[in-house]
Design an enzyme around this catalytic site. Structure first.
Site, PDB file in Angstrom:
ATOM      1  N   SER A 110     -11.755  11.354 -18.168  1.00  0.00           N
ATOM      2  CA  SER A 110     -13.046  11.907 -18.451  1.00  0.00           C
ATOM      3  C   SER A 110     -13.275  12.306 -19.775  1.00  0.00           C
ATOM      4  O   SER A 110     -14.389  12.487 -20.094  1.00  0.00           O
ATOM      5  CB  SER A 110     -13.259  13.057 -17.475  1.00  0.00           C
ATOM      6  N   GLY A 111     -12.148  12.650 -20.377  1.00  0.00           N
ATOM      7  CA  GLY A 111     -12.097  12.747 -21.776  1.00  0.00           C
ATOM      8  C   GLY A 111     -11.797  14.297 -22.145  1.00  0.00           C
ATOM      9  O   GLY A 111     -11.977  14.688 -23.376  1.00  0.00           O
ATOM     10  N   SER A 114      -6.652  19.669 -13.184  1.00  0.00           N
ATOM     11  CA  SER A 114      -6.987  21.187 -12.057  1.00  0.00           C
ATOM     12  C   SER A 114      -7.901  20.750 -11.011  1.00  0.00           C
ATOM     13  O   SER A 114      -8.883  21.255 -11.066  1.00  0.00           O
ATOM     14  CB  SER A 114      -7.203  22.284 -13.009  1.00  0.00           C
TER      15      SER A 114
END
Length: 200
Positions: A37-38, A107
């Site tokens: 996602s970056g 997470s």
């Protein structure tokens, strides 16, 4: 298992004194999002911007931490929970040192992110949802992990055969498909500036 033979040792120098010395308000920027996602790229960009501004920071990256502190953990749900528990406790120590800390971890479980938030004082935990559609993450696939997961070579891969709990009320919602890395980083730093984190 916790031992019964330990007693908390109070310290003469406390968090507020360390923060005042650094002329900033300690905070934990908790970057969460799918693999690819970056998170790490944006966290690095934010850390660089803050460093340029003279802020005292530290960046904890998921892969890097798994080379040391969490090197004994795999990617089962149980290991993921323990991974986040450990990094939450380490982050709390960095916050106590008066730093602005960035953590870049998938997470995936909301209850684990809530646990990390509850370790800190109100306002110290800033959830940063790096919102990138999974098809874009798969297109990027910088480590070739999605390809391996689709081929069944990697088990318990978030977004494929392991769940990701989308943050419901993050302090920051960063849509990487619409913004450049630089603009994403500026959005986050602007939040810190507007909310008084960059001044004592």
């Amino acid at each position: 298992m916790k031992t019964e033979n330990t007693v908390w040792h109070d310290q003469h120098v406390v968090k507020s004194q360390r923060a005042t010395l650094k002329q900033q308000k300690p905070a934990l920027l908790w970057f969460t999002g799918l693999s690819g996602s970056g998170k790490s790229t944006i966290a690095n960009a934010v850390d660089a911007l803050l460093h340029e501004k003279g802020q005292h920071t530290y960046l904890l990256d998921g892969d890097n931490v798994r080379h040391g502190l969490n090197g004994d953990l795999g990617f089962s749900d149980i290991d993921r929970v323990e991974n986040i528990r450990r990094i939450s406790e380490v982050s709390k120590l960095f916050i106590d040192a008066g730093l602005i800390v960035s953590t870049a971890f998938i997470s995936p479980f909301a209850q684990d992110r809530a646990m990390a938030r509850n370790l800190l004082e109100t306002g110290e935990f800033i959830e940063v949802f790096i919102d990138t559609p999974i098809d874009i993450c798969e297109q990027r696939d910088p480590k070739g992990l999605y390809k391996k997961a689709r081929a069944g070579e990697i088990k318990d891969f978030t977004g494929i055969d392991s769940d990701y709990d989308i943050p419901q009320q993050p302090e920051l919602h960063v849509k990487t498909a619409e913004l450049s890395i630089e603009d994403c980083a500026k959005q986050i730093v602007s939040y810190l500036e507007l909310n008084g984190y960059l001044e004592a």
